[in-house]
Enzyme design. Sequence first.
Site, PDB file in Angstrom:
ATOM      1  N   GLU A  37       0.825  -1.131  -0.153  1.00  0.00           N
ATOM      2  CA  GLU A  37      -0.074   0.037   0.004  1.00  0.00           C
ATOM      3  C   GLU A  37       0.879   1.043   0.016  1.00  0.00           C
ATOM      4  O   GLU A  37       1.744   1.420   0.942  1.00  0.00           O
ATOM      5  CB  GLU A  37      -1.024  -0.046   1.139  1.00  0.00           C
ATOM      6  CG  GLU A  37      -2.049  -0.987   1.151  1.00  0.00           C
ATOM      7  CD  GLU A  37      -2.759  -1.205  -0.062  1.00  0.00           C
ATOM      8  OE1 GLU A  37      -3.361  -0.033  -0.488  1.00  0.00           O
ATOM      9  OE2 GLU A  37      -2.712  -2.073  -0.850  1.00  0.00           O
TER      10      GLU A  37
ATOM     11  N   CYS B 138      -1.373   9.335   3.348  1.00  0.00           N
ATOM     12  CA  CYS B 138      -1.259   9.042   1.965  1.00  0.00           C
ATOM     13  C   CYS B 138      -2.944   9.495   1.329  1.00  0.00           C
ATOM     14  O   CYS B 138      -2.819   9.807   0.151  1.00  0.00           O
ATOM     15  CB  CYS B 138      -1.186   7.696   1.833  1.00  0.00           C
ATOM     16  SG  CYS B 138      -2.473   6.864   2.691  1.00  0.00           S
TER      17      CYS B 138
HETATM   18  N1  NAD Z   1      -1.450   3.515   0.769  1.00  0.00           N
HETATM   19  C1  NAD Z   1      -1.813   3.638   2.328  1.00  0.00           C
HETATM   20  O1  NAD Z   1      -2.466   2.679   2.999  1.00  0.00           O
HETATM   21  C2  NAD Z   1      -0.582   4.439   3.000  1.00  0.00           C
HETATM   22  C3  NAD Z   1      -0.799   4.524   4.228  1.00  0.00           C
HETATM   23  C4  NAD Z   1       0.283   5.141   5.089  1.00  0.00           C
HETATM   24  C5  NAD Z   1       1.379   5.781   4.369  1.00  0.00           C
HETATM   25  N2  NAD Z   1       1.473   5.473   3.071  1.00  0.00           N
HETATM   26  C6  NAD Z   1       2.633   6.110   2.379  1.00  0.00           C
HETATM   27  O2  NAD Z   1       3.809   5.900   3.101  1.00  0.00           O
HETATM   28  C7  NAD Z   1       4.603   7.110   2.670  1.00  0.00           C
HETATM   29  C8  NAD Z   1       5.198   7.560   4.172  1.00  0.00           C
HETATM   30  O3  NAD Z   1       5.799   6.652   4.959  1.00  0.00           O
HETATM   31  P1  NAD Z   1       7.289   6.335   5.015  1.00  0.00           P
HETATM   32  O4  NAD Z   1       7.995   7.552   4.899  1.00  0.00           O
HETATM   33  O5  NAD Z   1       7.548   5.512   6.283  1.00  0.00           O
HETATM   34  O6  NAD Z   1       7.656   5.299   3.892  1.00  0.00           O
HETATM   35  P2  NAD Z   1       9.013   4.570   3.526  1.00  0.00           P
HETATM   36  O7  NAD Z   1       8.848   3.852   2.155  1.00  0.00           O
HETATM   37  O8  NAD Z   1       9.980   5.417   3.668  1.00  0.00           O
HETATM   38  O9  NAD Z   1       9.038   3.701   4.788  1.00  0.00           O
HETATM   39  C9  NAD Z   1       8.178   2.628   4.908  1.00  0.00           C
HETATM   40  C10 NAD Z   1       8.828   1.334   5.802  1.00  0.00           C
HETATM   41  O10 NAD Z   1       9.425   0.716   4.881  1.00  0.00           O
HETATM   42  C11 NAD Z   1      10.991   0.647   5.405  1.00  0.00           C
HETATM   43  N3  NAD Z   1      11.861   0.644   4.320  1.00  0.00           N
HETATM   44  C12 NAD Z   1      12.619   1.495   3.839  1.00  0.00           C
HETATM   45  N4  NAD Z   1      13.584   0.958   2.732  1.00  0.00           N
HETATM   46  C13 NAD Z   1      13.435  -0.254   2.920  1.00  0.00           C
HETATM   47  C14 NAD Z   1      13.810  -1.366   2.076  1.00  0.00           C
HETATM   48  N5  NAD Z   1      14.824  -1.186   1.157  1.00  0.00           N
HETATM   49  N6  NAD Z   1      13.683  -2.548   2.423  1.00  0.00           N
HETATM   50  C15 NAD Z   1      12.496  -2.798   3.361  1.00  0.00           C
HETATM   51  N7  NAD Z   1      11.973  -1.834   4.129  1.00  0.00           N
HETATM   52  C16 NAD Z   1      12.354  -0.449   3.888  1.00  0.00           C
HETATM   53  C17 NAD Z   1      10.863   1.836   6.451  1.00  0.00           C
HETATM   54  O11 NAD Z   1      11.770   1.424   7.394  1.00  0.00           O
HETATM   55  C18 NAD Z   1       9.527   1.826   6.984  1.00  0.00           C
HETATM   56  O12 NAD Z   1       9.335   0.731   7.943  1.00  0.00           O
HETATM   57  C19 NAD Z   1       3.738   7.826   1.841  1.00  0.00           C
HETATM   58  O13 NAD Z   1       4.449   7.600   0.482  1.00  0.00           O
HETATM   59  C20 NAD Z   1       2.565   7.350   2.142  1.00  0.00           C
HETATM   60  O14 NAD Z   1       1.699   8.093   1.031  1.00  0.00           O
HETATM   61  C21 NAD Z   1       0.554   4.813   2.350  1.00  0.00           C
HETATM   62  N1  LIG Z   2      -6.815   5.572   5.941  1.00  0.00           N
HETATM   63  C1  LIG Z   2      -6.224   6.944   6.114  1.00  0.00           C
HETATM   64  C2  LIG Z   2      -4.782   7.158   5.467  1.00  0.00           C
HETATM   65  C3  LIG Z   2      -4.011   6.336   5.775  1.00  0.00           C
HETATM   66  C4  LIG Z   2      -2.605   6.812   5.195  1.00  0.00           C
HETATM   67  O1  LIG Z   2      -1.692   7.710   5.494  1.00  0.00           O
HETATM   68  C5  LIG Z   2      -7.191   7.756   5.611  1.00  0.00           C
HETATM   69  O2  LIG Z   2      -8.278   7.359   4.957  1.00  0.00           O
HETATM   70  O3  LIG Z   2      -7.021   9.165   5.895  1.00  0.00           O
END
Ligand code: NAD
Ligand code: A1AUG
EC number: 1.2.1.88
Length: 515
Positions: free
Chosen positions: A286, A320
């Site tokens: 995600e 996100c």
């Molecule tokens: N779609 C969703 O449901 C959702 C929900 C929340 C956040 N997000 C997204 O998450 C991002 C923000 O979160 P973030 O800054 O923690 O993201 P990130 O990708 O930097 O990190 C996410 C996780 O991945 C790990 N990670 C980083 N590099 C890695 C690697 N090479 N191998 C394995 N694991 C690794 C990090 O340590 C962390 O635990 C934004 O892009 C946001 O949109 C999406």
């Molecule tokens: N589920 C949350 C977003 C999660 C991602 O950051 C929302 O619906 O706002």
Amino acid sequence: MVLPFKHEPFTDFKDDQNRQQFQEALEQVKGELGKEYPLVIDGEKIFTEDKLVSINPGNKEQIIGKVSKATKNHVEQAMESAQRAFKTWKTWSVQERADLLFRAAAIVRRRKHEFSAWLVLDAGKPWDQADGDTAEGIDFLEYYGRQMIELGKGKPLADRPNEHNAYFYQPMGPGVVIPPWNFAFAIVCGTVAAPIVAGNPVLLKPSENTPVIAYKLVEVLEEAGLPRGVLNFVPGDPAEIGDYLVDHKETHFINFTGSRATGTRIYERAAKVQEGQQFLKRVIAEMGGKDTIIVDKDADLDLAADAIVNSAFGFSGQKCSACSRAVIHQDVYDEVLEKSIALTKKLSVGNPTEENVYMGAVVNQKQFDKIKDYIEIGKAEGELAYGGKTDDSTGFFIHPTIFKDVDPSARIMQEEIFGPVVAFAKAQDFDEMLEIANNTEYGLTGAVISNNREHLNRARYDFHVGNLYFNRGCTAAIVGYQPFGGFKMSGTDSKAGGPDYLQHFLEAKIVSETF
Ligand SMILES: NC(=O)c1ccc[n+]([C@@H]2O[C@H](COP(=O)([O-])OP(=O)(O)OC[C@H]3O[C@@H](n4cnc5c(N)ncnc54)[C@H](O)[C@@H]3O)[C@@H](O)[C@H]2O)c1
Ligand SMILES: N[C@@H](CCC=O)C(=O)O
């Protein structure tokens, strides 16, 4: 008897008693800052020399906790422990596994403000946002417990004379959970609880920004009776252990939430079959969003401005789902912009430990610098209509920022900023609004503010996002009510908090007996 699922109510902070209790929880947590936390492997607490140091984004000097860092050797031990635990964990009945989640939910509910207070200090969440994060974590525990009981019944099949057919679900084996920091309790809770209630042991590598609150969940599940080895806690430097966790030949699934860059890397690596690997890995990824609110000419413009402002600036846009693009019909563009600026002027920015702060600091220096860069890019791509102020002297504070008259192809209209920055673009008609809304590589959330039924019906099918909202903002999905997950480069559309989610962690099996 298990009662039907209802989402956890949010705390009313207008109530004096609630405010008082929340203050007390903050004081309690402040008294616990700076402690050291171990890895947890096979139920053993292991303290390492090397530590992740988690700080308060609103007060850089304040250390939240020092969390032990796992090496590849630790990951190896954790995987062995998970494999051992699988042999017995999979034999627990679905009701027993679900009951464990219900007990965990009850523990968190009793200490709700304490968990939210950790989120205020560790992730910089204002009170109401922290409360929502904790409530969502409770919801995941309650919802997935009930879903597993339902799936435990299997699915009906047709039988023929002297033939009995059965369709049932079974766990897959150990897997890896890699969550982000922005829903530092809820997402960790949901992404861990789902595979576990399905019968699969987990290696949890929390975000390096918020490992302390993740450890708190490990403690809760232990208190609820989770056997050793079912949840192994392996925080660490992703550059050191990330690939190792993903590539491991015994990793059956990777339950990832985070950025597009990390998600696509994991997706690619997991596709490679390692020597000795005897199954295909499943990846739930995600990822990010570039979410749009469309405002039609025939719309409630006050509602539109409120939806844009709260979706863009709630938790400083670090969702996100955050609205980072407002696409407005030309006839109402000026009015919606004016109303949005007026609402934004009323928002407070400050240390979220104080009550009534609307926006706290952004999570870290890297994120602060990135958002600041995008504000500069925005100044070249559009006109700064409001905000733009930044201050990292004590914490990472960025004020809510609005750009107007931005071209749909501009970088601030295309790239995920993950901060309190929204770009306004004008469109001639509904066709153009939909075209602009769909012209990013992401497809996570979106909203349409309109009173035109024909336009809403068109958007239902032609606005290509996983979570589409009508006449409200584009954030704040609730478990069991708006299951969550996006299309395109926003991910694998897993629909977290929905009825199909647990199947990602289960094998469906058919047994056909002739007699
Ligand atoms: N779609 C969703 O449901 C959702 C929900 C929340 C956040 N997000 C997204 O998450 C991002 C923000 O979160 P973030 O800054 O923690 O993201 P990130 O990708 O930097 O990190 C996410 C996780 O991945 C790990 N990670 C980083 N590099 C890695 C690697 N090479 N191998 C394995 N694991 C690794 C990090 O340590 C962390 O635990 C934004 O892009 C946001 O949109 C999406
Ligand atoms: N589920 C949350 C977003 C999660 C991602 O950051 C929302 O619906 O706002």
